[in-house]
Scaffold this motif. Structure first.
Motif, PDB file in Angstrom:
ATOM      1  N   ILE A  64     -21.792   3.864 -33.192  1.00 28.67           N
ATOM      2  CA  ILE A  64     -22.071   2.793 -32.231  1.00 28.67           C
ATOM      3  C   ILE A  64     -21.171   1.594 -32.497  1.00 28.67           C
ATOM      4  O   ILE A  64     -20.596   1.007 -31.570  1.00 28.67           O
ATOM      5  CB  ILE A  64     -23.556   2.388 -32.316  1.00 28.67           C
ATOM      6  N   VAL A  65     -21.033   1.226 -33.760  1.00 36.07           N
ATOM      7  CA  VAL A  65     -20.217   0.060 -34.110  1.00 36.07           C
ATOM      8  C   VAL A  65     -18.761   0.286 -33.711  1.00 36.07           C
ATOM      9  O   VAL A  65     -18.106  -0.619 -33.162  1.00 36.07           O
ATOM     10  CB  VAL A  65     -20.338  -0.235 -35.619  1.00 36.07           C
TER      11      VAL A  65
ATOM     12  N   VAL B 150     -15.138   4.061 -17.957  1.00 37.96           N
ATOM     13  CA  VAL B 150     -15.354   4.456 -19.347  1.00 37.96           C
ATOM     14  C   VAL B 150     -15.837   3.279 -20.175  1.00 37.96           C
ATOM     15  O   VAL B 150     -16.695   3.435 -21.064  1.00 37.96           O
ATOM     16  CB  VAL B 150     -14.049   5.036 -19.949  1.00 37.96           C
ATOM     17  N   ARG B 151     -15.335   2.084 -19.914  1.00 39.96           N
ATOM     18  CA  ARG B 151     -15.756   0.898 -20.660  1.00 39.96           C
ATOM     19  C   ARG B 151     -17.243   0.619 -20.475  1.00 39.96           C
ATOM     20  O   ARG B 151     -17.912   0.124 -21.383  1.00 39.96           O
ATOM     21  CB  ARG B 151     -14.932  -0.312 -20.199  1.00 39.96           C
ATOM     22  N   GLU B 152     -17.773   0.965 -19.321  1.00 40.26           N
ATOM     23  CA  GLU B 152     -19.192   0.750 -19.046  1.00 40.26           C
ATOM     24  C   GLU B 152     -20.047   1.898 -19.545  1.00 40.26           C
ATOM     25  O   GLU B 152     -21.186   1.694 -19.989  1.00 40.26           O
ATOM     26  CB  GLU B 152     -19.388   0.570 -17.535  1.00 40.26           C
ATOM     27  N   TYR B 153     -19.502   3.120 -19.495  1.00 39.26           N
ATOM     28  CA  TYR B 153     -20.319   4.305 -19.778  1.00 39.26           C
ATOM     29  C   TYR B 153     -20.338   4.689 -21.251  1.00 39.26           C
ATOM     30  O   TYR B 153     -21.387   5.081 -21.776  1.00 39.26           O
ATOM     31  CB  TYR B 153     -19.799   5.485 -18.947  1.00 39.26           C
ATOM     32  N   LEU B 154     -19.204   4.579 -21.930  1.00 42.11           N
ATOM     33  CA  LEU B 154     -19.121   5.085 -23.308  1.00 42.11           C
ATOM     34  C   LEU B 154     -20.040   4.332 -24.273  1.00 42.11           C
ATOM     35  O   LEU B 154     -20.702   4.973 -25.106  1.00 42.11           O
ATOM     36  CB  LEU B 154     -17.673   5.043 -23.792  1.00 42.11           C
ATOM     37  N   PRO B 155     -20.136   2.999 -24.234  1.00 38.26           N
ATOM     38  CA  PRO B 155     -21.118   2.335 -25.119  1.00 38.26           C
ATOM     39  C   PRO B 155     -22.551   2.772 -24.837  1.00 38.26           C
ATOM     40  O   PRO B 155     -23.347   2.944 -25.772  1.00 38.26           O
ATOM     41  CB  PRO B 155     -20.910   0.849 -24.818  1.00 38.26           C
ATOM     42  N   PHE B 156     -22.882   2.947 -23.553  1.00 34.16           N
ATOM     43  CA  PHE B 156     -24.222   3.431 -23.191  1.00 34.16           C
ATOM     44  C   PHE B 156     -24.468   4.816 -23.769  1.00 34.16           C
ATOM     45  O   PHE B 156     -25.534   5.092 -24.342  1.00 34.16           O
ATOM     46  CB  PHE B 156     -24.357   3.446 -21.667  1.00 34.16           C
ATOM     47  N   LEU B 157     -23.491   5.704 -23.632  1.00 37.31           N
ATOM     48  CA  LEU B 157     -23.652   7.070 -24.120  1.00 37.31           C
ATOM     49  C   LEU B 157     -23.750   7.108 -25.637  1.00 37.31           C
ATOM     50  O   LEU B 157     -24.581   7.839 -26.195  1.00 37.31           O
ATOM     51  CB  LEU B 157     -22.487   7.938 -23.642  1.00 37.31           C
ATOM     52  N   ALA B 158     -22.914   6.336 -26.318  1.00 34.56           N
ATOM     53  CA  ALA B 158     -22.930   6.346 -27.786  1.00 34.56           C
ATOM     54  C   ALA B 158     -24.285   5.886 -28.317  1.00 34.56           C
ATOM     55  O   ALA B 158     -24.872   6.527 -29.198  1.00 34.56           O
ATOM     56  CB  ALA B 158     -21.809   5.448 -28.327  1.00 34.56           C
ATOM     57  N   LEU B 159     -24.785   4.788 -27.782  1.00 34.77           N
ATOM     58  CA  LEU B 159     -26.077   4.274 -28.230  1.00 34.77           C
ATOM     59  C   LEU B 159     -27.208   5.234 -27.880  1.00 34.77           C
ATOM     60  O   LEU B 159     -28.086   5.513 -28.710  1.00 34.77           O
ATOM     61  CB  LEU B 159     -26.321   2.905 -27.599  1.00 34.77           C
ATOM     62  N   SER B 160     -27.181   5.766 -26.664  1.00 37.14           N
ATOM     63  CA  SER B 160     -28.241   6.676 -26.225  1.00 37.14           C
ATOM     64  C   SER B 160     -28.238   7.952 -27.047  1.00 37.14           C
ATOM     65  O   SER B 160     -29.302   8.448 -27.452  1.00 37.14           O
ATOM     66  CB  SER B 160     -28.065   7.010 -24.739  1.00 37.14           C
TER      67      SER B 160
END
Length: 281
Positions: free
Chosen positions: A148-149, A84-94
């Protein structure tokens, strides 16, 4: 006492040369750019009218985006077996960036038709309505940046100095947005059934573009094929620097190449159709 107003003559010619039309189109762009304050006011007014009577205003969109990112992040990180730490920032920004692109494409189709009353009443450069559409969606994007922030703060993940490379990507987005608005705005004013087709294409492009799935899930052999997807190239030149991911040269070449093609097609259409948009709306 009788006052005689000076007469004005309207000349309609069907044999106008391309050079004359090109000069008029250029004058429209220059005149619209000079009225950027008017476009800014109109874009801000659109946001205020859209959320009139709402307590939170545009932040309702921010809340819905945040809830969707949180729910999809937990679900797809489990399905894709990604941390989740790797995926959630990617998903939020995307998700936020794609929402901006999809809304911009959809509203570009109605850039001129929704301003029908103004176009028929006031002589104004059409480029003003293009800037207005871009500003309206940029304001909505600014509200969603909060999502995102918050996600980046939760996982203590922040862009490095290389994240400033997202600024050129955003400039490319702005140029493409203005060109797309001139193209789709006039084309959809002539053919009103084009907008549902464009919305359907954007839905297909959403699943074909790495928004909810990561590019490396395709494998090393298929990642190179993503460069043929213009949405991936445009998304990656902004998303990659923020996520501290290296950007392939082919991605920048693809993004700039597709942008040049879009600008050329948009300009050729606008030069040809500028004098007819008023009659189409």
């Amino acid at each position: 006492m009788t006052t005689i107003a000076p007469t004005s003559e309207l000349i309609l010619r069907a044999d106008t040369t391309f050079a004359v039309r090109n000069r008029w189109a250029m004058a429209d762009i220059v005149g619209g750019a000079r009225l950027w304050r008017l476009a800014l006011t109109l874009g801000w007014l659109d946001i205020r009218l859209r959320y009139r009577g709402s307590m939170l205003g545009p932040f309702w969109l921010t809340i819905s985006t945040g809830v969707m990112v949180g729910a999809l992040g937990v679900l797809y990180s489990t399905l894709f077996k990604i941390n989740v730490r790797e995926y959630l920032p990617f998903l939020a920004l995307s998700q936020v960036l794609w929402g901006f692109l999809a809304a911009l494409v959809s509203e570009a189709c109605a850039a001129f038709t929704e301003a029908e009353g103004v176009i028929r009443s006031v002589r104004m450069p059409f480029f003003v309505f293009s800037i207005r559409t871009l500003i309206r969606n940029a304001i909505a994007l600014a509200h969603n940046i909060v999502v995102i922030v918050v996600v980046f703060a939760i996982f203590s993940i922040w862009p490095h100095w290389e994240g400033l490379m997202a600024i050129p990507g955003l400039l490319v987005w702005c140029v493409d947005a203005l060109a797309l608005t001139l193209l789709l705005g006039g084309f959809c004013a002539r053919f009103r059934d084009i907008q549902p087709i464009v919305n359907s294409v954007m839905q297909i492009a959403f699943f074909m573009t790495p928004v909810i799935w990561k590019p490396d899930q395709l494998g090393p052999k298929r990642i190179e094929e993503l460069a043929l997807n213009p949405f991936f190239d445009l998304l990656e030149i902004v998303r990659g620097p923020i996520l501290n991911s290296p950007i392939a040269t082919t991605t920048w070449v693809g993004a700039i190449g597709f942008s040049l093609v879009l600008c050329v097609i948009s300009w050729a259409f606008f030069v040809r159709a500028r004098g007819r948009v008023t009659f189409w709306v």
